[in-house]
Design a protein around this motif. Sequence first.
Motif, PDB file in Angstrom:
ATOM      1  N   GLU A 230      11.710  11.813   6.392  1.00 28.24           N
ATOM      2  CA  GLU A 230      10.354  12.175   6.813  1.00 28.24           C
ATOM      3  C   GLU A 230       9.291  11.454   5.990  1.00 28.24           C
ATOM      4  N   TYR A 231       9.620  10.254   5.536  1.00 27.49           N
ATOM      5  CA  TYR A 231       8.675   9.420   4.781  1.00 27.49           C
ATOM      6  C   TYR A 231       8.142   8.329   5.699  1.00 27.49           C
ATOM      7  N   SER A 232       6.832   8.131   5.688  1.00 29.62           N
ATOM      8  CA  SER A 232       6.224   7.138   6.576  1.00 29.62           C
ATOM      9  C   SER A 232       5.307   6.205   5.807  1.00 29.62           C
ATOM     10  N   SER A 233       5.263   4.953   6.273  1.00 28.62           N
ATOM     11  CA  SER A 233       4.309   3.955   5.793  1.00 28.62           C
ATOM     12  C   SER A 233       3.442   3.592   6.987  1.00 28.62           C
ATOM     13  N   LEU A 234       2.163   3.936   6.929  1.00 24.14           N
ATOM     14  CA  LEU A 234       1.276   3.817   8.081  1.00 24.14           C
ATOM     15  C   LEU A 234       0.129   2.864   7.764  1.00 24.14           C
ATOM     16  N   PHE A 235      -0.209   2.022   8.725  1.00 25.14           N
ATOM     17  CA  PHE A 235      -1.251   1.023   8.525  1.00 25.14           C
ATOM     18  C   PHE A 235      -2.215   1.040   9.722  1.00 25.14           C
ATOM     19  N   LYS A 236      -3.221   0.185   9.638  1.00 24.65           N
ATOM     20  CA  LYS A 236      -4.139  -0.015  10.763  1.00 24.65           C
ATOM     21  C   LYS A 236      -4.849   1.283  11.142  1.00 24.65           C
ATOM     22  N   ARG A 237      -5.562   1.876  10.185  1.00 27.08           N
ATOM     23  CA  ARG A 237      -6.401   3.068  10.394  1.00 27.08           C
ATOM     24  C   ARG A 237      -5.599   4.225  10.991  1.00 27.08           C
ATOM     25  N   SER A 238      -4.707   4.780  10.190  1.00 30.28           N
ATOM     26  CA  SER A 238      -3.857   5.884  10.625  1.00 30.28           C
ATOM     27  C   SER A 238      -4.448   7.217  10.163  1.00 30.28           C
ATOM     28  N   GLN A 239      -3.860   8.311  10.704  1.00 32.53           N
ATOM     29  CA  GLN A 239      -4.391   9.635  10.388  1.00 32.53           C
ATOM     30  C   GLN A 239      -3.274  10.672  10.366  1.00 32.53           C
ATOM     31  N   GLY A 250      -6.951   6.706   6.660  1.00 33.70           N
ATOM     32  CA  GLY A 250      -7.085   5.521   5.815  1.00 33.70           C
ATOM     33  C   GLY A 250      -6.492   4.300   6.466  1.00 33.70           C
ATOM     34  N   ASP A 251      -6.842   3.135   5.925  1.00 36.65           N
ATOM     35  CA  ASP A 251      -6.258   1.894   6.431  1.00 36.65           C
ATOM     36  C   ASP A 251      -4.770   1.821   6.104  1.00 36.65           C
ATOM     37  N   THR A 252      -4.367   2.402   4.982  1.00 37.19           N
ATOM     38  CA  THR A 252      -2.961   2.451   4.578  1.00 37.19           C
ATOM     39  C   THR A 252      -2.644   3.852   4.067  1.00 37.19           C
ATOM     40  N   ILE A 253      -1.586   4.454   4.611  1.00 34.11           N
ATOM     41  CA  ILE A 253      -1.165   5.792   4.189  1.00 34.11           C
ATOM     42  C   ILE A 253       0.340   5.776   3.936  1.00 34.11           C
ATOM     43  N   TYR A 254       0.736   6.262   2.768  1.00 32.48           N
ATOM     44  CA  TYR A 254       2.146   6.510   2.484  1.00 32.48           C
ATOM     45  C   TYR A 254       2.305   8.030   2.438  1.00 32.48           C
ATOM     46  N   TYR A 255       2.992   8.571   3.445  1.00 32.92           N
ATOM     47  CA  TYR A 255       3.015  10.022   3.638  1.00 32.92           C
ATOM     48  C   TYR A 255       4.441  10.549   3.586  1.00 32.92           C
ATOM     49  N   ASP A 256       4.661  11.498   2.676  1.00 31.33           N
ATOM     50  CA  ASP A 256       5.962  12.153   2.526  1.00 31.33           C
ATOM     51  C   ASP A 256       5.823  13.560   3.094  1.00 31.33           C
ATOM     52  N   ALA A 258       8.104  15.827   3.781  1.00 28.46           N
ATOM     53  CA  ALA A 258       8.923  16.830   3.107  1.00 28.46           C
ATOM     54  C   ALA A 258       8.212  17.387   1.872  1.00 28.46           C
ATOM     55  N   LYS A 259       7.520  16.525   1.126  1.00 30.75           N
ATOM     56  CA  LYS A 259       6.808  16.944  -0.083  1.00 30.75           C
ATOM     57  C   LYS A 259       5.345  17.288   0.206  1.00 30.75           C
ATOM     58  N   GLY A 260       4.887  16.992   1.422  1.00 30.89           N
ATOM     59  CA  GLY A 260       3.493  17.253   1.756  1.00 30.89           C
ATOM     60  C   GLY A 260       2.536  16.375   0.984  1.00 30.89           C
ATOM     61  N   LEU A 261       2.978  15.181   0.595  1.00 28.24           N
ATOM     62  CA  LEU A 261       2.190  14.312  -0.282  1.00 28.24           C
ATOM     63  C   LEU A 261       1.768  13.044   0.455  1.00 28.24           C
ATOM     64  N   GLY A 262       0.478  12.719   0.393  1.00 33.51           N
ATOM     65  CA  GLY A 262      -0.036  11.512   1.014  1.00 33.51           C
ATOM     66  C   GLY A 262      -0.798  10.661   0.016  1.00 33.51           C
ATOM     67  N   ARG A 263      -0.478   9.366  -0.038  1.00 30.94           N
ATOM     68  CA  ARG A 263      -1.223   8.408  -0.853  1.00 30.94           C
ATOM     69  C   ARG A 263      -1.965   7.480   0.102  1.00 30.94           C
ATOM     70  N   VAL A 264      -3.280   7.351  -0.088  1.00 27.61           N
ATOM     71  CA  VAL A 264      -4.133   6.655   0.872  1.00 27.61           C
ATOM     72  C   VAL A 264      -4.909   5.548   0.177  1.00 27.61           C
ATOM     73  N   PHE A 265      -5.087   4.424   0.910  1.00 25.53           N
ATOM     74  CA  PHE A 265      -5.782   3.276   0.335  1.00 25.53           C
ATOM     75  C   PHE A 265      -6.724   2.662   1.364  1.00 25.53           C
ATOM     76  N   SER A 266      -7.894   2.234   0.884  1.00 29.70           N
ATOM     77  CA  SER A 266      -8.881   1.477   1.645  1.00 29.70           C
ATOM     78  C   SER A 266      -9.575   2.330   2.706  1.00 29.70           C
ATOM     79  N   ASP A 267     -10.864   2.558   2.473  1.00 33.51           N
ATOM     80  CA  ASP A 267     -11.730   3.286   3.420  1.00 33.51           C
ATOM     81  C   ASP A 267     -11.100   4.618   3.814  1.00 33.51           C
ATOM     82  N   ILE A 268     -10.826   5.451   2.823  1.00 28.46           N
ATOM     83  CA  ILE A 268     -10.101   6.682   3.079  1.00 28.46           C
ATOM     84  C   ILE A 268     -11.047   7.850   3.365  1.00 28.46           C
ATOM     85  N   ILE A 283      -9.206   4.805  -2.891  1.00 23.22           N
ATOM     86  CA  ILE A 283      -7.894   5.222  -3.387  1.00 23.22           C
ATOM     87  C   ILE A 283      -7.870   6.746  -3.416  1.00 23.22           C
ATOM     88  N   GLY A 284      -6.816   7.330  -2.869  1.00 27.03           N
ATOM     89  CA  GLY A 284      -6.746   8.785  -2.839  1.00 27.03           C
ATOM     90  C   GLY A 284      -5.324   9.299  -2.799  1.00 27.03           C
TER      91      GLY A 284
END
Length: 528
Positions: A230-239, A250-256, A258-268, A283-284
């Motif tokens: 359930e880990y995703s790497s999302l690009f191109k203005r994802s939500q 954000g423009d880039t989101i790394y979302y887990d 299972a852990k409920g954790l999201g790391r977001v980059f660029s125009d978040i 950065i968020g």
Amino acid sequence: MIPLHLNNKIINRFILLLFGVFCIVALQAQKEEKTTNVILENAESLTFDKTHSAERQVLRGNVRFRHEGAVMHCDSAYFYSESNSLDAFGHVKMVQGDTLFVYSDVLYYDGNKKLALLRRNVRMINRDVVLTTESLDYDRVKDMGYYFENGKITDPTNVLVSKKGFYYPKQKLAEFKTEVLLTNPDFVIKSDTLKYNTNTKVAYLVGPSNIDYADTHIYSELGSYNTQTEYSSLFKRSQVETKDGRFLTGDTIYYDKAKGLGRVFSDIEIKDTIQKVMLKGDIGIYNEITGKAFVTKSALAIEYSSPDSLFLHADTLFYNKDSIYNDLQAYHHVRFFRSDLQGKCDSVFYSSRDSILTMYYEPVIWSENNQLTGDEIQILMNNGKVDYIYVHANAMAAMQDLVDTVKFNQLVGKEMKAYVRDNEVYKIDVSGNTQSIYFPRESDSTLVGVNKTESSFMTVYLKENKVDKVILYPGASGKMLPDENLVKEDIFFPQFIWHDAIRPKKMEDIFIQTEPTVKKKEEKKRRR
């Protein structure tokens, strides 16, 4: 006699021509070497159907063919030995190695192209992966199966369906196009274009895609999603959207998940639609389980519970949300703007539990032509509006004179409380060694003089941003100075600084780094 340089050109062209012919012949020979005959291994009966074709052999009963590692079984078949092809009917089974099995009602096989066209009730089984469709073209050279009339691929984890699709057995890769649906016991993916690795269980999002859980919705047009972890790497203005009204964009989101954790980059953007708070930056990090968020680099917090939103910028923002309340912490170079209130300090803490915003280290607040300073300032909010402002230690209020803007009514004391009604300060209470400098005017705005007072406590009432009444108690003393031959000490307290140069005049100003105040500059000089 031909010149030597022309001879060289002719020879070079001739060599190139011979080389080209050699390559064509070599490729043709290689192609011919790769072409092998389809071998008929078994049939209970064999006849010729000369009415249709002199070469067509009609085979019936337990028919079996072999071609380059593939074995084909069927009930009956037409075999064309000259064209190296066959048509198979009934209980068709194609076996390649010990991992690939294909079943159908009809098979058209071209041995020269190594192309199998399977029709009706098609099933391709590759270990624990099963592809079912009504029409499948399987290219053995490319090791690719293609369906174009709806198909379904299942594995122990997921079920995928689409109108069109490609499957590469050796690569364990499937490509789906048009109305793609991936179903998992925990979530569903809907997409226009999707790639899926049946070995790693990773889905690659190539077009507009939606991933839906019971409590979470994910939208992306480009990225990857591991259906097992359930880990995703999302690009191109994802939500990422949670059911309790929180959005992660954000423009880039790394979302887990299972852990409920999201790391977001660029125009978040991290948005809480219940508390009406939005965090922005480049950065968020957001934890949807704990409700905590971190934002830095052009960090901006927006509180939009009322039509007049509050915009706050700092180097770093921390946000914490529980089931009822939310907290915001802002660190370093804090500046905020609202049409009726602006401020600047080093750090801020806000909690919806008591609706108090606390400003630390050289805080300054502006409202209309009023300015408040002190060691620490608290702002009490009520339904998105300022109720009162409390200044702790070294409190000072300054009000710019509306007639003569170089003059300022001033109040100083140990503590101060300013009351706000309809976005205007209407009353100020000052306690502890209170002093004031006041410029009273006649009804026609003529200046009377300068009134200087001292007392233990003072209450000032304001009306339409003008001093209306002043009450001093107990044991007040004061004097009125004429507006003539006044020196600086008569019209300014020593600690007075009018910070208009660093005041945010509009929302965009909160991102401007201002010069240190005069007080800071003097401290730096003394240190040197």
